[in-house]
Write a protein that holds these residues in place. Structure first.
Motif, PDB file in Angstrom:
ATOM      1  N   ALA A  82      24.616 -45.857  45.465  1.00 31.06           N
ATOM      2  CA  ALA A  82      24.473 -47.193  46.067  1.00 31.06           C
ATOM      3  C   ALA A  82      25.340 -47.681  47.200  1.00 31.06           C
ATOM      4  CB  ALA A  82      24.753 -48.090  44.887  1.00 31.06           C
ATOM      5  N   LEU A  83      26.486 -47.088  47.682  1.00 36.56           N
ATOM      6  CA  LEU A  83      26.912 -47.324  48.764  1.00 36.56           C
ATOM      7  C   LEU A  83      26.367 -46.676  49.868  1.00 36.56           C
ATOM      8  CD1 LEU A  83      31.009 -47.058  47.572  1.00 36.56           C
ATOM      9  CD2 LEU A  83      29.584 -49.164  48.712  1.00 36.56           C
ATOM     10  N   VAL A  84      26.108 -45.207  49.832  1.00 37.37           N
ATOM     11  CA  VAL A  84      25.504 -44.572  50.732  1.00 37.37           C
ATOM     12  C   VAL A  84      24.214 -45.340  51.307  1.00 37.37           C
ATOM     13  CG1 VAL A  84      24.048 -42.439  51.131  1.00 37.37           C
ATOM     14  CG2 VAL A  84      26.373 -42.105  49.942  1.00 37.37           C
ATOM     15  N   ARG A  85      23.541 -45.759  49.909  1.00 39.73           N
ATOM     16  CA  ARG A  85      22.242 -46.531  50.338  1.00 39.73           C
ATOM     17  C   ARG A  85      22.427 -47.666  51.456  1.00 39.73           C
ATOM     18  NH1 ARG A  85      16.894 -47.888  47.799  1.00 39.73           N
ATOM     19  NH2 ARG A  85      16.939 -50.098  48.270  1.00 39.73           N
ATOM     20  N   ALA A  86      23.612 -48.400  50.629  1.00 37.89           N
ATOM     21  CA  ALA A  86      23.787 -49.812  51.410  1.00 37.89           C
ATOM     22  C   ALA A  86      24.303 -49.458  52.842  1.00 37.89           C
ATOM     23  CB  ALA A  86      24.941 -50.514  50.534  1.00 37.89           C
ATOM     24  N   LEU A 105      23.472 -46.907  54.558  1.00 34.69           N
ATOM     25  CA  LEU A 105      22.280 -46.533  55.376  1.00 34.69           C
ATOM     26  C   LEU A 105      21.341 -47.784  55.899  1.00 34.69           C
ATOM     27  CD1 LEU A 105      20.862 -44.005  56.579  1.00 34.69           C
ATOM     28  CD2 LEU A 105      19.789 -43.710  54.397  1.00 34.69           C
ATOM     29  N   GLU A 106      21.215 -48.439  54.734  1.00 30.39           N
ATOM     30  CA  GLU A 106      20.348 -49.730  55.145  1.00 30.39           C
ATOM     31  C   GLU A 106      20.941 -50.587  56.465  1.00 30.39           C
ATOM     32  OE1 GLU A 106      19.836 -52.371  51.959  1.00 30.39           O
ATOM     33  OE2 GLU A 106      18.865 -53.923  53.176  1.00 30.39           O
ATOM     34  N   ALA A 107      22.062 -50.510  56.304  1.00 31.12           N
ATOM     35  CA  ALA A 107      22.688 -51.634  57.463  1.00 31.12           C
ATOM     36  C   ALA A 107      22.868 -50.742  58.594  1.00 31.12           C
ATOM     37  CB  ALA A 107      24.450 -51.823  56.938  1.00 31.12           C
ATOM     38  N   GLU A 108      22.903 -49.376  58.780  1.00 23.79           N
ATOM     39  CA  GLU A 108      22.754 -48.626  59.881  1.00 23.79           C
ATOM     40  C   GLU A 108      21.236 -48.577  60.542  1.00 23.79           C
ATOM     41  OE1 GLU A 108      24.123 -44.595  60.680  1.00 23.79           O
ATOM     42  OE2 GLU A 108      24.947 -44.691  58.725  1.00 23.79           O
ATOM     43  N   LEU A 109      20.229 -48.815  59.633  1.00 23.39           N
ATOM     44  CA  LEU A 109      19.090 -48.735  59.877  1.00 23.39           C
ATOM     45  C   LEU A 109      18.492 -50.215  60.460  1.00 23.39           C
ATOM     46  CD1 LEU A 109      16.430 -46.957  59.211  1.00 23.39           C
ATOM     47  CD2 LEU A 109      16.073 -48.261  57.211  1.00 23.39           C
ATOM     48  N   ARG A 110      19.105 -51.487  59.959  1.00 21.24           N
ATOM     49  CA  ARG A 110      19.062 -52.391  60.584  1.00 21.24           C
ATOM     50  C   ARG A 110      19.302 -52.544  62.174  1.00 21.24           C
ATOM     51  NH1 ARG A 110      17.701 -56.684  57.200  1.00 21.24           N
ATOM     52  NH2 ARG A 110      18.222 -55.743  55.430  1.00 21.24           N
ATOM     53  N   GLN A 111      20.817 -52.086  61.913  1.00 20.86           N
ATOM     54  CA  GLN A 111      21.308 -51.848  63.342  1.00 20.86           C
ATOM     55  C   GLN A 111      20.529 -51.009  64.324  1.00 20.86           C
ATOM     56  OE1 GLN A 111      25.285 -50.044  63.493  1.00 20.86           O
ATOM     57  NE2 GLN A 111      26.102 -52.082  63.555  1.00 20.86           N
ATOM     58  N   GLY A 112      20.057 -49.888  64.064  1.00 28.38           N
ATOM     59  CA  GLY A 112      19.245 -48.993  64.479  1.00 28.38           C
ATOM     60  C   GLY A 112      18.192 -49.737  65.182  1.00 28.38           C
ATOM     61  N   LEU A 113      17.372 -50.741  64.573  1.00 28.49           N
ATOM     62  CA  LEU A 113      16.267 -51.454  64.793  1.00 28.49           C
ATOM     63  C   LEU A 113      16.852 -52.554  66.188  1.00 28.49           C
ATOM     64  CD1 LEU A 113      14.247 -52.789  62.080  1.00 28.49           C
ATOM     65  CD2 LEU A 113      13.540 -51.804  64.189  1.00 28.49           C
ATOM     66  N   ALA A 114      17.877 -52.920  65.862  1.00 28.23           N
ATOM     67  CA  ALA A 114      18.350 -53.930  67.069  1.00 28.23           C
ATOM     68  C   ALA A 114      18.919 -53.267  68.140  1.00 28.23           C
ATOM     69  CB  ALA A 114      19.694 -54.552  66.212  1.00 28.23           C
ATOM     70  N   ILE A 123      11.757 -43.516  55.953  1.00 31.20           N
ATOM     71  CA  ILE A 123      10.748 -44.315  55.625  1.00 31.20           C
ATOM     72  C   ILE A 123      10.858 -45.231  54.418  1.00 31.20           C
ATOM     73  CG2 ILE A 123       8.316 -44.362  55.301  1.00 31.20           C
ATOM     74  CD1 ILE A 123       8.746 -44.473  58.358  1.00 31.20           C
ATOM     75  N   LEU A 124      11.212 -44.474  53.434  1.00 35.41           N
ATOM     76  CA  LEU A 124      11.124 -44.977  51.843  1.00 35.41           C
ATOM     77  C   LEU A 124      12.078 -46.172  51.986  1.00 35.41           C
ATOM     78  CD1 LEU A 124      10.920 -42.181  49.261  1.00 35.41           C
ATOM     79  CD2 LEU A 124       9.219 -44.127  49.602  1.00 35.41           C
ATOM     80  N   LEU A 125      13.276 -46.030  52.478  1.00 33.65           N
ATOM     81  CA  LEU A 125      14.318 -47.045  52.444  1.00 33.65           C
ATOM     82  C   LEU A 125      13.726 -48.329  53.341  1.00 33.65           C
ATOM     83  CD1 LEU A 125      17.202 -47.767  51.506  1.00 33.65           C
ATOM     84  CD2 LEU A 125      18.046 -46.929  53.557  1.00 33.65           C
ATOM     85  N   ALA A 126      13.246 -47.788  54.527  1.00 37.35           N
ATOM     86  CA  ALA A 126      12.579 -48.922  55.321  1.00 37.35           C
ATOM     87  C   ALA A 126      11.737 -49.544  54.568  1.00 37.35           C
ATOM     88  CB  ALA A 126      12.127 -48.107  56.590  1.00 37.35           C
TER      89      ALA A 126
END
Ligand code: C2E
Ligand code: MG
Ligand code: MG
Ligand code: MG
Length: 280
Positions: A21-25, A27-36, A77-80
């Motif tokens: 769950a932590l890894v996922r969280a 990764l999600e934060a990184e994904l959000r940041q990656g978009l920005a 993509i799945l996480l996105a």
């Protein structure tokens, strides 16, 4: 409540699950940041005809993460989709692909090329999907007739009537549709009959073993024949060798995509490939 759930509640404190769950969280934060931070890039894989000329490109997204390097869409993509981040990402992919289309259109030797974009289920299901695509086309100045949208079968099942409506609405503007990974989902020939696709993509899993497995050959053959009957173009994905291409061609396939011709290319390498593979 906790007592009633008994020992089972323990599983929520399982360190392995907590870790995941932590890894996922993160990764999600990184994904959000990656978009920005605009860390996403599109690679383009050429699509070829029987004469060996490029006829179009498929846009495939990558995440150029400063720590992880070039991350494949299979890993995000799945996480996105789960987090809804696919919506801004998907819009960005459309914008970027349209920018490429405008660039291609500006040159007489590349103006006939199409660009295909993969659209995820969540993206397609948005009530404003059609409006978003039209908006991106309009503001970019890209020719709608050169844009192709790739959808997978599973995405169409939930609301077939709504899907048909959306596809037809965009087709009115010239946008074309391709059915990706055909044969791997819950394919129903009825859907194929009703859904107004311009193209079917034979999934690479059937192409991979086509030389050794007569069942894969039979399936590929059937999809090609079906395309001919329904007047829908058929393109084979994942063509890695000339022997695979030749066998598919013998079955009547005229469009190909795969490592045999080219891997997905960054923009800088695309120009060179195009120079060598455009019809004279
Ligand atoms: P897809 O749309 O079916 O794309 C084909 C995948 O097969 C691509 O993987 C491509 O690099 C790979 N491929 C092409 N030729 C060959 C070959 O000859 N051999 C083998 N083994 N593989 C080949 P990629 O780029 O990793 O993309 C994987 C999937 O991620 C795509 O499958 C698509 O479903 C999804 N995807 C990629 N870009 C986007 C995007 O912008 N939006 C969305 N929603 N999904 C995307
Ligand atoms: Mg695709
Ligand atoms: Mg595919
Ligand atoms: Mg796929």
């Amino acid at each position: 409540q906790a007592k009633a759930a008994g020992r089972n509640t323990m599983r929520f404190f399982d360190p392995a699950i907590q870790e995941a769950a932590l890894v996922r969280a993160s990764l999600e934060a990184e994904l959000r940041q990656g978009l920005a931070r605009q860390e996403f890039v599109l690679f383009y894989q050429p699509q070829m005809n029987s004469a060996g000329n490029v006829i179009g490109l498929e846009a495939l997204v990558r995440w150029n993460n400063p720590h992880r390097g070039m991350v494949s869409p299979a890993d995000f993509i799945l996480l996105a989709e789960d987090t809804g981040l696919i919506l801004p990402l998907g819009r960005w992919v459309l914008e970027e692909a349209c920018r490429m289309l405008v660039f291609l259109t500006a040159n007489s030797s590349t103006r006939h090329l199409s660009v295909a974009v993969n659209v995820s289920a969540l993206q397609f299901r948005q009530p404003d999907f059609v409006a978003v695509v039209l908006d991106v086309l309009h503001s970019s100045g890209a020719h709608p007739g050169r844009l192709k949208i790739e959808l997978t079968e599973s995405l169409l099942l939930e609301d077939i009537e709504g899907a048909i409506q959306k596809i037809n609405e965009l087709k009115k503007h010239g946008v074309r549709f391709s059915l990706d990974d055909f044969g791997t989902g819950y394919s129903s020939l009825t859907y194929l009959k009703r859904l107004p696709f311009n193209q079917i993509k034979i999934d690479q899993s059937f192409v991979h073993n086509i030389l050794n497995d007569p069942r894969d050959l039979a399936i590929a053959n059937t999809i090609i024949a079906l395309g001919q009957t329904l007047h829908v173009a058929v393109i084979a994905e994942g063509v890695e060798t000339s022997t695979q291409r030749d066998l598919l061609a013998q079955c009547g396939c005229t469009l190909f995509q795969g490592y045999f011709f080219s891997r997905p290319l960054p923009e800088a390498q695309l120009q060179d490939f195009l120079r060598r593979h455009l019809a004279a």
